[in-house]
Design a protein around this motif. Structure first.
Motif, PDB file in Angstrom:
ATOM      1  N   HIS A 184       0.874  -1.174   0.000  1.00  0.00           N
ATOM      2  CA  HIS A 184       0.000   0.000   0.000  1.00  0.00           C
ATOM      3  C   HIS A 184       0.906   1.217   0.000  1.00  0.00           C
ATOM      4  O   HIS A 184       2.004   1.176   0.565  1.00  0.00           O
ATOM      5  N   ARG A 185       0.467   2.293  -0.587  1.00  0.00           N
ATOM      6  CA  ARG A 185       1.383   3.405  -0.819  1.00  0.00           C
ATOM      7  C   ARG A 185       1.715   4.195   0.446  1.00  0.00           C
ATOM      8  O   ARG A 185       2.581   5.059   0.442  1.00  0.00           O
ATOM      9  N   ARG A 186       0.991   3.938   1.537  1.00  0.00           N
ATOM     10  CA  ARG A 186       1.267   4.649   2.789  1.00  0.00           C
ATOM     11  C   ARG A 186       0.902   3.731   3.953  1.00  0.00           C
ATOM     12  O   ARG A 186       0.157   2.760   3.770  1.00  0.00           O
ATOM     13  N   GLN A 214       4.391   1.587  -4.224  1.00  0.00           N
ATOM     14  CA  GLN A 214       3.463   1.525  -5.346  1.00  0.00           C
ATOM     15  C   GLN A 214       4.037   0.612  -6.419  1.00  0.00           C
ATOM     16  O   GLN A 214       5.230   0.652  -6.701  1.00  0.00           O
ATOM     17  N   LYS A 231       7.919   0.489  -5.937  1.00  0.00           N
ATOM     18  CA  LYS A 231       8.708   1.662  -5.580  1.00  0.00           C
ATOM     19  C   LYS A 231       8.266   2.145  -4.204  1.00  0.00           C
ATOM     20  O   LYS A 231       7.105   2.495  -4.008  1.00  0.00           O
TER      21      LYS A 231
ATOM     22  N   ASP B  73      -5.023   7.132  -3.000  1.00  0.00           N
ATOM     23  CA  ASP B  73      -4.641   5.716  -3.078  1.00  0.00           C
ATOM     24  C   ASP B  73      -4.933   5.150  -4.462  1.00  0.00           C
ATOM     25  O   ASP B  73      -4.323   4.175  -4.882  1.00  0.00           O
ATOM     26  N   ASP B  77       1.382   6.613  -9.498  1.00  0.00           N
ATOM     27  CA  ASP B  77       2.648   7.270  -9.189  1.00  0.00           C
ATOM     28  C   ASP B  77       2.436   8.490  -8.272  1.00  0.00           C
ATOM     29  O   ASP B  77       2.724   9.625  -8.648  1.00  0.00           O
ATOM     30  N   VAL B  78       1.929   8.211  -7.098  1.00  0.00           N
ATOM     31  CA  VAL B  78       1.669   9.287  -6.127  1.00  0.00           C
ATOM     32  C   VAL B  78       2.981   9.701  -5.468  1.00  0.00           C
ATOM     33  O   VAL B  78       3.791   8.850  -5.099  1.00  0.00           O
TER      34      VAL B  78
END
Lengths: 341, 106
Positions: A184-186, A214, A231, B73, B77-78
């Motif tokens: 998960h991105r965070r 991500q 990444k 979310d 590409d955040v």
């Protein structure tokens, strides 16, 4: 052009609300045909979370999406609804005799007193993450929903996302899969805090792996995934996996209904709260697809809307008949229709 | 009127006179900036108006509210300067603002 099917009501969408509408309309002797883009009844309940428990259906402290659909099918069986699956509604017009004509993309025609739009989020599709080359793995290694848990047995599974679906499947597939990695991105999640706590507990026990990042690319051959490039804050890493479940929500595509000339409110169909009728008299919208002040997208709200819509449809279909409201518990005529008397 | 600049992914720069109170997304749509889709119409219900705020402006623009952060979310590409342009309201102190459109929307 085929010969039109003559009926009382055409229901667009065979999700839980469309199914329950068959019941309410059936009590008033209104015959229904249902059209759905999926290949079976149940809508999102069957397609996206058949095995996921629902906790807010009255009198069912816990019921899975598929069980709810099965129960509804059982409940409406006495009214013999007719289903037309794998169809999208393409055309719509009002006939000179006051009835409506609905046409599917397969060319079938329906003539009905009323049209009920119960299309939920529209002809929905899971959102595909914009990862280059992902289409080569879809259906073989990359799946957007869990249709069968067995598909993931002894697999190295990568789950991507931070909502309830991602967390629930991380917890539920962990005992089945060989390994589970959640990306998960965070480190914050949209999912229920309880599930998040459980996931972190599992991670601390070494049962699942969690990475912040991500997905930027996929590695593999002939549709067989071998790793995902992720990444994160400390650069890019490869995570070995042979199954991937991205959960990036759904896109709401209203589809051709958007061109019917109905009043819309941010991609939803505006209705009144007495009859749940749209800006075109005789066309109704119930469930997640509609909007009115105070609207809540709950299955139970859709059931309520179906009951009230039915009163209005009955008046359209049989304007000469007096509407007599009856309870199924005490009315012998209703019980006859249900086949219990 | 406040001057803002929206830079498309191919580096085409759109200099726009934006009304205070309007959103950066609305200005992008009105000026047909490629790469801003705004599927949900500005309801913070999708992530298809994603932009990167120029580093020089990031602090002044501020960080996203929790609801917007949740929606991010779903974006592609955040980065730390990512915002949904429908949630950035144009105001006097943003005169000169520069935002960059990402390679693709979700």
């Amino acid at each position: 052009m085929s010969t039109p099917i003559e009926t009382d009501v055409v229901i667009i969408g065979a999700g839980p609300v469309g199914l329950f509408a068959v019941f309410e309309l059936g009590l008033y002797d209104l015959k229904c045909h249902l059209i759905d883009i999926l290949d079976r009844p149940g809508g999102q309940c069957a397609e996206l979370y058949p095995e996921k428990p629902i906790y807010d259906i009255p009198a069912w402290p816990e019921i899975s999406g598929q069980a709810l659909v099965d129960r509804l099918m059982e409940q409406i069986a006495p009214f013999s609804p007719e289903f037309h699956f794998n169809r999208m509604v393409a055309g719509f017009r009002k006939l000179d005799n006051g009835r409506f004509e609905v046409e599917t993309d397969e060319g079938e025609l329906f003539h009905a007193h009323a049209v009920v739009i119960a299309a939920g989020g529209g002809s929905f599709q899971p959102k595909r993450p914009p990862v280059p080359g992902i289409d080569a793995y879809e259906g073989t290694s990359v799946f957007y929903s869990v249709r069968r848990v067995e598909e993931f047995r002894d697999r190295d599974l990568l789950i991507v996302g931070g909502g309830d679906s991602a967390l629930d499947w991380t917890l539920n597939l962990q005992p089945v899969a060989k390994s589970v990695t959640l990306v998960h991105r965070r480190p914050e999640f949209r999912a229920a805090p309880d599930s998040v706590n459980k996931m972190f507990a599992m991670r601390d026990e070494g049962k699942v792996r969690f990475e912040v990042g991500q997905v930027t690319g996929l590695k593999g051959e002939n549709g067989q995934l071998s790793a995902a490039m992720v990444k994160g804050p400390d650069g890019e890493i490869d995570i070995a996996c042979d199954r991937m479940l991205p959960f990036f929500g759904l896109t709401m595509k209203l589809g051709p209904i958007a061109d019917w000339g109905l009043n819309l409110h941010e991609n939803l169909v505006s209705v009144d709260t007495e009859k749940f009728e749209t800006s075109i008299p005789g066309v109704f919208a119930i469930g997640d697809i509609n909007w009115y002040p105070g609207k809540l997208k709950l299955i139970l709200s859709g059931f309520h809307e179906a009951a009230l819509m039915t009163q209005a449809v009955k008046r359209i279909a049989h304007p000469d008949q007096k509407l007599v409201f009856q309870y199924t518990t005490s009315s012998t005529s209703l019980q006859k229709k249900l086949g219990v008397k | 009127m406040t001057k803002i600049s929206i830079v498309a992914f191919d580096s085409t720069r759109f200099d726009v006179d934006a009304e205070n109170g309007s959103t950066v997304m609305e200005n992008a749509i009105r000026n047909s900036v490629p790469g801003i889709e705004a599927e949900c119409g500005g309801a913070c219900a999708c992530a298809t108006c994603h932009v990167y705020v120029d580093d020089a402006w990031s602090e002044k623009v501020g960080s996203p509210e929790p609801m917007e952060e949740d929606m991010l979310d779903f974006a592609f590409d955040v980065r730390p300067t990512s915002r949904l342009s429908c949630q950035i309201k144009v105001r006097d102190e943003l005169d000169g603002l520069v935002v960059h459109v990402p390679e693709r929307q979700a």
